[in-house]
Design a protein around this motif. Structure first.
Motif, PDB file in Angstrom:
ATOM      1  N   ARG A 208      43.164  60.926  30.204  1.00  0.00           N
ATOM      2  CA  ARG A 208      43.542  59.598  30.692  1.00  0.00           C
ATOM      3  C   ARG A 208      42.311  58.690  30.798  1.00  0.00           C
ATOM      4  O   ARG A 208      42.368  57.503  30.436  1.00  0.00           O
ATOM      5  CB  ARG A 208      44.240  59.723  32.050  1.00  0.00           C
ATOM      6  CG  ARG A 208      44.766  58.380  32.572  1.00  0.00           C
ATOM      7  CD  ARG A 208      45.739  58.569  33.719  1.00  0.00           C
ATOM      8  NE  ARG A 208      45.132  59.210  34.874  1.00  0.00           N
ATOM      9  CZ  ARG A 208      45.497  60.397  35.350  1.00  0.00           C
ATOM     10  NH1 ARG A 208      46.461  61.083  34.762  1.00  0.00           N
ATOM     11  NH2 ARG A 208      44.909  60.908  36.403  1.00  0.00           N
ATOM     12  N   ASN A 209      41.196  59.245  31.271  1.00  0.00           N
ATOM     13  CA  ASN A 209      39.987  58.434  31.410  1.00  0.00           C
ATOM     14  C   ASN A 209      39.399  58.016  30.065  1.00  0.00           C
ATOM     15  O   ASN A 209      38.836  56.926  29.930  1.00  0.00           O
ATOM     16  CB  ASN A 209      38.945  59.182  32.237  1.00  0.00           C
ATOM     17  CG  ASN A 209      39.280  59.208  33.717  1.00  0.00           C
ATOM     18  OD1 ASN A 209      40.085  58.410  34.190  1.00  0.00           O
ATOM     19  ND2 ASN A 209      38.663  60.130  34.453  1.00  0.00           N
ATOM     20  N   ILE A 210      39.521  58.890  29.073  1.00  0.00           N
ATOM     21  CA  ILE A 210      39.074  58.517  27.723  1.00  0.00           C
ATOM     22  C   ILE A 210      39.905  57.350  27.205  1.00  0.00           C
ATOM     23  O   ILE A 210      39.378  56.379  26.636  1.00  0.00           O
ATOM     24  CB  ILE A 210      39.162  59.736  26.780  1.00  0.00           C
ATOM     25  CG1 ILE A 210      38.093  60.773  27.158  1.00  0.00           C
ATOM     26  CG2 ILE A 210      38.982  59.295  25.324  1.00  0.00           C
ATOM     27  CD1 ILE A 210      38.253  62.094  26.443  1.00  0.00           C
ATOM     28  N   LYS A 211      41.219  57.416  27.425  1.00  0.00           N
ATOM     29  CA  LYS A 211      42.096  56.316  27.003  1.00  0.00           C
ATOM     30  C   LYS A 211      41.784  55.042  27.774  1.00  0.00           C
ATOM     31  O   LYS A 211      41.822  53.944  27.210  1.00  0.00           O
ATOM     32  CB  LYS A 211      43.558  56.713  27.215  1.00  0.00           C
ATOM     33  CG  LYS A 211      44.059  57.768  26.240  1.00  0.00           C
ATOM     34  CD  LYS A 211      45.525  58.097  26.498  1.00  0.00           C
ATOM     35  CE  LYS A 211      46.038  59.154  25.529  1.00  0.00           C
ATOM     36  NZ  LYS A 211      47.458  59.504  25.797  1.00  0.00           N
ATOM     37  N   LYS A 212      41.452  55.183  29.058  1.00  0.00           N
ATOM     38  CA  LYS A 212      41.089  54.011  29.850  1.00  0.00           C
ATOM     39  C   LYS A 212      39.857  53.327  29.273  1.00  0.00           C
ATOM     40  O   LYS A 212      39.781  52.100  29.210  1.00  0.00           O
ATOM     41  CB  LYS A 212      40.819  54.413  31.300  1.00  0.00           C
ATOM     42  CG  LYS A 212      42.059  54.591  32.155  1.00  0.00           C
ATOM     43  CD  LYS A 212      41.667  54.867  33.606  1.00  0.00           C
ATOM     44  CE  LYS A 212      42.895  54.991  34.494  1.00  0.00           C
ATOM     45  NZ  LYS A 212      42.523  55.254  35.911  1.00  0.00           N
ATOM     46  N   GLY A 213      38.877  54.131  28.889  1.00  0.00           N
ATOM     47  CA  GLY A 213      37.673  53.568  28.300  1.00  0.00           C
ATOM     48  C   GLY A 213      37.963  52.809  27.019  1.00  0.00           C
ATOM     49  O   GLY A 213      37.444  51.711  26.798  1.00  0.00           O
ATOM     50  N   ASP A 214      38.807  53.406  26.173  1.00  0.00           N
ATOM     51  CA  ASP A 214      39.184  52.724  24.929  1.00  0.00           C
ATOM     52  C   ASP A 214      39.923  51.422  25.211  1.00  0.00           C
ATOM     53  O   ASP A 214      39.634  50.378  24.615  1.00  0.00           O
ATOM     54  CB  ASP A 214      40.063  53.647  24.072  1.00  0.00           C
ATOM     55  CG  ASP A 214      39.281  54.778  23.436  1.00  0.00           C
ATOM     56  OD1 ASP A 214      38.073  54.603  23.218  1.00  0.00           O
ATOM     57  OD2 ASP A 214      39.885  55.832  23.162  1.00  0.00           O
ATOM     58  N   LYS A 215      40.881  51.489  26.129  1.00  0.00           N
ATOM     59  CA  LYS A 215      41.688  50.312  26.438  1.00  0.00           C
ATOM     60  C   LYS A 215      40.848  49.202  27.065  1.00  0.00           C
ATOM     61  O   LYS A 215      41.091  48.007  26.833  1.00  0.00           O
ATOM     62  CB  LYS A 215      42.828  50.701  27.373  1.00  0.00           C
ATOM     63  CG  LYS A 215      43.850  49.597  27.601  1.00  0.00           C
ATOM     64  CD  LYS A 215      45.020  50.098  28.434  1.00  0.00           C
ATOM     65  CE  LYS A 215      46.052  48.996  28.631  1.00  0.00           C
ATOM     66  NZ  LYS A 215      47.218  49.474  29.430  1.00  0.00           N
TER      67      LYS A 215
END
Length: 411
Positions: A208-215
């Motif tokens: 989830r945190n990796i996706k947050k960084g991308d977003k």
């Protein structure tokens, strides 16, 4: 045949360790601390490259760093995470005896070594269960998922030959961690994992945190030597926040010049940028099939964009791309109690889906016992001074934070 030890050239040393680092069947991790170039990173130490010979065949190599005792022309002979030998050979006694004889002939009062063969392994589920168990305070109290009996015999051999295992928290301040955290990038049969397989092995929070960084628009940039300055700025922020004594920028520049001068692209620097801000920064090192996350830093601001998770994921993907089989997140302490000051570190790392591993640790051979004990006491005094300085830095950061909070609340 008797094992002998003699000095070898840096070129012979490098060729041997790189060949072993690329050998999937070699049981010993070839650490970057055993590269001949590492001597240039430690100019305050003397050094030499040693070769172990079985007859005329080179069967081992080691970088020896010599630390001279103040006012005495005698040195500690230190092989950080070395030597690079097959620690599982039945004639291990011969290697250790030859090394001790060489060190004594060089005037060393003691020798310190660090076998890099995995003795015990704890998987992510075992670690998480151990952390949740209020009756456990250290990782060693939890049953490991694997105990490698052939490696346990290494410690038995060292003890029988008179080597001493330092007690936890004691010994020379130069020591390397016994417990490390590693993320396997290959299956047990040696075939590489895909990026999707590695990502699926992470816990839900990490993904989830990796996706947050991308977003959020976090951009990961592979920097140049000039970008070490930007890394160092964030590193200083981290040092003040976490209360440790930082290394100067020149140390990282020297490391870059030494490692990349020996082999192109051996060391990298990564920056995680959000808009115009560097929110996280790291350094990465590769030797053969092993890659290390060596240093990391993060800013105090914009932590919600998850730059630390995103930059790790980029380094993991890049490690896969160059064919490494292990991504090494380096040392952890084995404390797992809820109030342990380092519990956050292992919780962060276990989210990658990797495993904690224990090496046999660093072992000392006192050659001249009075000098050995005197040097040990000296290094412990230096360690205490460093701890006091770090504590003062932590208090300063706390006071600064409380003052800032007070200003915000109008007090």
């Amino acid at each position: 045949m008797t094992i002998t030890v003699r000095q070898i050239t840096a070129a012979e040393h490098l060729a041997f360790v790189e060949a072993k680092a690329a050998d999937q069947d070699f049981p010993t991790t070839v650490s970057f601390l055993q590269l001949p170039a590492w001597a240039k990173v430690k100019p305050e130490w003397g050094h030499e490259s040693l070769g172990f010979f079985d007859g005329s065949e080179l069967v081992g190599a080691g970088l020896v760093l010599y630390r001279e005792m103040p006012k005495v022309k005698r040195s500690l002979a230190y092989l950080p995470e070395g030597p690079v030998i097959d620690w599982l050979r039945p004639d291990l006694d011969g290697f250790l005896t030859a090394l001790a004889q060489h060190a004594k002939a060089k005037g060393a009062f003691g020798v310190r070594i660090g076998p890099t063969v995995v003795e015990r392994t704890w998987g992510p589920d075992t670690i998480k269960t151990a952390i949740a168990d209020e009756h456990l305070t250290t990782l060693s109290q939890a049953a490991p998922d694997a105990t490698h009996r052939d490696v346990v015999r290494v410690s038995d051999t060292l003890h029988r030959l008179g080597w001493k295992a330092p007690k936890d928290g004691e010994g020379f301040a130069a020591g390397q961690p016994k417990f490390n955290f590693q993320l396997p990038l290959a299956h047990e049969d040696g075939t590489p994992k895909s990026a999707d397989e590695v990502l699926k092995g992470m816990n839900q929070l990490w993904r989830r945190n990796i996706k947050k960084g991308d977003k959020a628009g976090v951009e990961i940039v592979r920097g140049t030597r000039d970008d070490l300055a930007a890394f160092h700025e964030v590193y200083l922020v981290t040092a003040e926040r976490d209360g440790f004594r930082p290394r100067p920028l020149g140390y990282f520049q020297t490391m870059w010049d030494a490692l990349n001068g020996e082999r192109e692209d051996r060391m990298r620097v990564y920056l995680a940028r959000h808009e115009d801000d560097v929110v996280a920064a790291t350094t990465w090192i590769q030797v053969g099939r092993h890659a290390w996350y060596s240093y990391g830093a993060s800013s105090n601001e914009k932590r919600e964009v998850r730059g630390s998770n995103r930059i790790q994921w980029q380094m993991i993907q890049d490690s896969l791309a160059v064919g490494t089989s292990v991504y090494d997140l380096r040392g952890i302490t084995e404390g797992i109690a809820a109030d342990d000051p380092e519990i956050g570190l292992i919780q962060f790392k276990v989210g990658t889906g990797g495993q904690a591993v224990a090496y046999p640790g660093e072992w000392d051979l006192p050659i001249n016992k009075p000098l050995y004990l005197a040097f040990d006491a000296y290094m412990n005094r230096q360690k205490i001074k460093g701890a006091v300085a770090s504590k003062a830095s932590s208090v300063k950061a706390l006071v600064k934070g409380l003052d800032k909070l007070g200003r915000r609340s109008g007090r």
